[in-house]
Design a protein around this motif. Structure first.
Motif, PDB file in Angstrom:
ATOM      1  N   THR A 227     134.822 104.672  90.242  1.00  0.00           N
ATOM      2  CA  THR A 227     135.291 104.776  88.850  1.00  0.00           C
ATOM      3  C   THR A 227     136.508 103.905  88.577  1.00  0.00           C
ATOM      4  OG1 THR A 227     136.594 106.730  89.488  1.00  0.00           O
ATOM      5  CG2 THR A 227     134.393 107.119  88.573  1.00  0.00           C
ATOM      6  N   SER A 228     137.371 103.734  89.556  1.00  0.00           N
ATOM      7  CA  SER A 228     138.593 102.958  89.369  1.00  0.00           C
ATOM      8  C   SER A 228     138.293 101.456  89.429  1.00  0.00           C
ATOM      9  CB  SER A 228     139.628 103.316  90.441  1.00  0.00           C
ATOM     10  OG  SER A 228     140.716 102.412  90.409  1.00  0.00           O
ATOM     11  N   ALA A 229     138.690 100.728  88.372  1.00  0.00           N
ATOM     12  CA  ALA A 229     138.476  99.278  88.335  1.00  0.00           C
ATOM     13  C   ALA A 229     139.279  98.583  89.432  1.00  0.00           C
ATOM     14  CB  ALA A 229     138.873  98.727  86.967  1.00  0.00           C
ATOM     15  N   GLN A 230     140.471  99.080  89.712  1.00  0.00           N
ATOM     16  CA  GLN A 230     141.313  98.484  90.755  1.00  0.00           C
ATOM     17  C   GLN A 230     140.677  98.640  92.130  1.00  0.00           C
ATOM     18  OE1 GLN A 230     145.278 100.079  90.874  1.00  0.00           O
ATOM     19  NE2 GLN A 230     145.980  98.652  92.455  1.00  0.00           N
ATOM     20  N   GLN A 231     140.121  99.822  92.392  1.00  0.00           N
ATOM     21  CA  GLN A 231     139.466 100.054  93.667  1.00  0.00           C
ATOM     22  C   GLN A 231     138.189  99.224  93.802  1.00  0.00           C
ATOM     23  OE1 GLN A 231     140.523 101.840  96.310  1.00  0.00           O
ATOM     24  NE2 GLN A 231     142.438 102.130  95.181  1.00  0.00           N
ATOM     25  N   ARG A 232     137.466  99.051  92.690  1.00  0.00           N
ATOM     26  CA  ARG A 232     136.263  98.214  92.722  1.00  0.00           C
ATOM     27  C   ARG A 232     136.631  96.770  93.057  1.00  0.00           C
ATOM     28  NH1 ARG A 232     134.518 100.921  87.995  1.00  0.00           N
ATOM     29  NH2 ARG A 232     135.161  99.128  86.749  1.00  0.00           N
ATOM     30  N   HIS A 233     137.696  96.279  92.415  1.00  0.00           N
ATOM     31  CA  HIS A 233     138.146  94.909  92.673  1.00  0.00           C
ATOM     32  C   HIS A 233     138.576  94.742  94.127  1.00  0.00           C
ATOM     33  CE1 HIS A 233     140.013  91.011  92.041  1.00  0.00           C
ATOM     34  NE2 HIS A 233     141.109  91.469  92.624  1.00  0.00           N
TER      35      HIS A 233
END
Length: 318
Positions: A227-233
């Motif tokens: 869910t977290s965009a930062q974690q996906r990146h």
């Protein structure tokens, strides 16, 4: 070697017949070779001396650097000599030795890239079990298996080629001893060799590439659920360097070896061979070092330690 061999040496055909282009190629290839040597040696030293990089991912990267270091050292020095010298010969034994190491290092890199994909799959899809799954023993097994498999496969392939009769033209239309140019010079039946090469290509290229494809399909599926965009990146960034290296290596290797024999074009293939034998090993350490913050930090710490420690030493008094 077959007793009916009349060929004791091969003569390499130049990459280009234009002297100016040969001089330019010499300078460019020499710069890339030095860059490759320095980059791959530096990565090996940094990983070895930095405790923060004693992890499975960097263990695989250091072995990949060793493969690239060996690969370029087997081909490029002789290539540079041939660009400047009128004597472009290589002995039959020297050609067999070069062929053996080239064939061995190619599969080793394929298997190492597949092992790195498995490492990234485990880290992203099973993070809680990562330390247990990718323990020291498993990492050593994967790396040892990659090297041993490459060496054994090469022993079979090289033995099949060097036992062929070479009794005609000894001009090798290439700048290093490779499978297809040597088979074209053989004056015996090469059908068994062609079958063996095709089977080896399936084993060496297709199977690891399928493992990599399955691993990354599961990785992408897992990342998209975050869910977290930062974690996906962050998750994508840990795989990006590996994906670039895979694309470079498998793209050039597939174009060279996974194609019908009828499409073999010596002049075009020379430049294609330059891509995977010179360009790719040069770019690999650059790709990993530029995109890895851990390597940046480790290198900075090494530089700071080497610059600060001498300054901290007190002068001795008599």
């Amino acid at each position: 070697m077959a007793d009916k061999n009349l060929t004791t040496e091969f003569v390499f055909v130049t990459i280009s017949n234009q002297p100016r282009l040969q001089g330019l190629l010499f300078v460019v290839i020499l710069i890339m070779y030095i860059t490759s040597l320095m980059g791959n040696i530096l990565i090996g030293i940094i990983v070895r001396l930095s405790p923060a990089l004693h992890s499975p991912m960097y263990y695989f990267i250091s072995n990949l650097s060793l493969v690239d270091l060996c690969y370029t050292s087997v081909t490029i020095p002789k290539m540079l000599v041939n660009l400047l010298s009128e004597d472009r010969t290589i002995s039959f034994t020297g050609c067999a030795a070069q062929l053996y190491f080239l064939i061995a290092l190619g599969p080793t890199e394929c298997f190492l890239l597949a092992a790195m994909a498995y490492d990234r799959f485990t880290a992203i899809c099973h993070p809680l079990r990562y330390v247990v799954i990718m323990n020291n023993r498993r990492c050593v097994q994967l790396v040892t298996g990659s090297w041993v498999s490459g060496l054994l496969l090469s022993l079979v392939q090289t033995s099949l080629i060097v036992t062929l009769p070479f009794c005609g033209d000894n001009r090798l239309n290439h700048f290093f001893c490779d499978v297809t140019p040597l088979l074209n010079l053989a004056c015996g039946d090469t059908s068994m060799n062609e079958i063996a090469v095709s089977a080896a290509c399936v084993l060496i290229v297709l199977i690891p590439s399928m493992l990599i494809l399955v691993s990354y399909s599961k990785i992408v599926s897992t990342i998209l659920k975050i869910t977290s965009a930062q974690q996906r990146h962050k998750a994508f960034s840990t795989c990006s360097s590996h994906l670039i290296v895979i694309t470079l290596f498998y793209g050039s290797a597939s174009a060279m070896y996974l194609r019908p024999k009828s499409s073999y074009a010596p002049e075009r293939d020379k430049y294609l061979a330059l891509l995977y034998s010179v360009v790719t090993p040069t770019l690999n350490p650059i790709i990993y070092s530029l995109r890895s913050k851990d390597i940046h930090k480790a290198l900075q710490r090494m530089i700071l330690q080497n610059s600060i420690i001498p300054n901290c030493k007190q002068p001795t008094t008599s």
